[in-house]
Design an enzyme around this catalytic site. Structure first.
Site, short mmCIF file in Angstrom:
data_model
loop_
_atom_site.label_atom_id
_atom_site.label_comp_id
_atom_site.label_asym_id
_atom_site.label_seq_id
_atom_site.Cartn_x
_atom_site.Cartn_y
_atom_site.Cartn_z
N ASP A 48 -4.91 13.03 10.36
CA ASP A 48 -4.53 14.23 10.40
C ASP A 48 -6.33 15.01 10.94
O ASP A 48 -6.97 14.75 10.35
CB ASP A 48 -4.20 15.44 9.67
N TYR A 55 -7.37 7.02 -0.81
CA TYR A 55 -7.26 8.29 -1.03
C TYR A 55 -7.81 8.93 -1.69
O TYR A 55 -7.13 8.63 -3.01
CB TYR A 55 -6.05 9.15 0.01
#
Length: 298
Positions: A38, A66
Site C-alpha cells: 500500500d 514485516y
C-alpha cells in the site's frame, strides 16, 4: 535484460506507481512486481525484468516479514492512518489479555480482506466500490501467521514483528486485534523487511536508481543497470533441493521413478554437471518425484 531488482519502496507511492517509474528509468516494458504494498507501506518490493516475469508466482507464494506500528484506541475506515476515524474508545486491557489475544492470531487463521483493498469483485477492485459506499460481499481467506511478537509498547502505540504467508492483510490482522481488545486499532507504520530469501539490507532506493540513470546517460555503460539486477535463479533457492548428476533422465512430462524422503510440494532439482540448468518439480504424496519444467537461466 532479465533479472530481479530489489527496490526499497518509498512512502506515499502505490506499487503500480513505482513500477511505472521503473519502466521509465530502465526504458523497458516487460517488467512486473511481486507482493503489492500500500502507499502507506515501505520496504522490499521485488521487480522482475524480462524472463523473470514468468516466475512471479514462485515469489508470490513466499513467506514475508514485516515491522508494524499500530495505534490503539481508534478504528478507521481503511484499517490504517489514511482512513477516516470511525470510532474512538478507551484503552482498558491487561498485559495478560493483550498477550492472550496476540497469541490467538498465531498459526492458521481466517481473514476478511479490507473493503479498501485491491481484491476484485466482478473484475473491479473493492476499494472502488467502497469509495461509492457500495457494500460488496467478501470471502474469508485462510492465511498462516508464523510469527507475531510485540517488540515494545509506548503509550497507545505498539510495535510488532510479523512473519506471515501469502495473502495476509496486516491491516486486517491489526483491526481484528483491536476488536478483540475492545478498543480498536489501526496501522500507522508498515515496513516489509523480507520476502522469501531477499532481505531489506540488499535493496536500492528510487533516488539511487535516478542517480544511476543519470550516470548511464553520461557514460552509455549498459553494465550500470545490469549490475543492479540479481540472477533469476535465486527465486528458486528457497525451494527444497534434490540433486542429480545427469540430465539424461529428464524428458517432457517424465515421471521419475524416485522416492524422496522430503515433504510433498514444489522442489528444485539441480544438475551437478550443468550449473545453469535446473528443473522445477514436485514430490507427490507417495514420495514420487515429478519433473514439471526444465529451466536454463543465469
Amino acid at each position: 535484460m532479465s533479472g530481479i531488482l530489489l527496490l526499497d519502496k518509498p512512502l506515499g507511492l502505490s506499487s503500480n506507481q513505482v513500477l511505472q517509474k521503473i519502466k521509465k528509468i530502465f526504458c523497458v516494458n516487460k517488467v512486473g512486481y511481486v507482493g503489492t504494498l500500500d502507499p502507506l507501506a515501505t520496504g522490499i518490493l521485488p521487480i522482475l525484468f524480462g524472463e523473470g516475469t514468468k516466475f512471479s508466482k514462485y515469489l508470490e507464494n513466499s513467506i514475508k516479514s514485516y515491522s508494524v506500528i499500530i495505534k490503539l484506541g481508534q478504528t478507521t475506515s481503511t484499517y490504517d492512518s489514511e482512513g477516516i476515524v470511525l470510532e474512538k474508545k478507551k484503552i482498558n486491557f491487561t498485559d495478560f489479555e493483550f498477550y492472550k489475544f496476540l497469541n490467538a492470531f498465531k498459526g492458521c487463521i481466517n481473514q476478511l480482506p479490507p473493503i479498501y483493498s485491491a481484491v476484485k469483485y466482478k473484475g473491479i477492485q473493492l476499494y472502488k466500490y467502497a469509495r461509492k459506499n457500495i457494500i460488496i460481499p467478501r470471502s474469508l481467506r485462510t492465511v498462516y501467521i508464523y510469527k507475531l511478537d510485540c517488540v515494545q509498547r509506548y503509550g497507545n502505540l505498539i510495535e510488532l514483528d510479523i512473519m506471515c504467508s501469502k495473502g495476509t492483510y496486516i491491516r486486517t490482522l491489526v483491526h481484528d486485534l483491536g476488536q478483540m481488545l475492545k478498543c480498536g486499532a489501526h496501522v500507522i507504520f508498515l515496513r516489509r523487511l523480507q520476502i522469501s530469501l531477499y532481505n531489506i539490507n540488499n535493496t536500492i532506493t528510487l533516488t539511487k536508481l535516478y542517480q544511476c540513470s543519470q550516470l548511464y546517460f553520461r557514460l552509455k555503460d549498459y553494465n550500470i543497470f545490469s549490475n543492479l539486477l540479481i540472477p533469476l535463479k535465486t527465486i528458486f533457492f528457497a525451494l527444497p533441493e534434490v540433486q542429480f548428476f545427469s540430465s539424461i533422465i529428464f524428458k517432457k512430462k517424465n515421471k521419475i521413478c524416485f522416492i524422496s524422503h522430503k515433504r510433498p510440494g514444489i522442489i528444485r532439482i539441480t544438475i551437478k554437471t550443468q550449473k545453469n540448468m535446473f528443473v522445477i518439480g514436485h514430490i507427490g504424496n507417495l514420495g514420487q518425484l515429478i519433473a514439471c519444467k526444465i529451466l536454463n537461466i543465469e
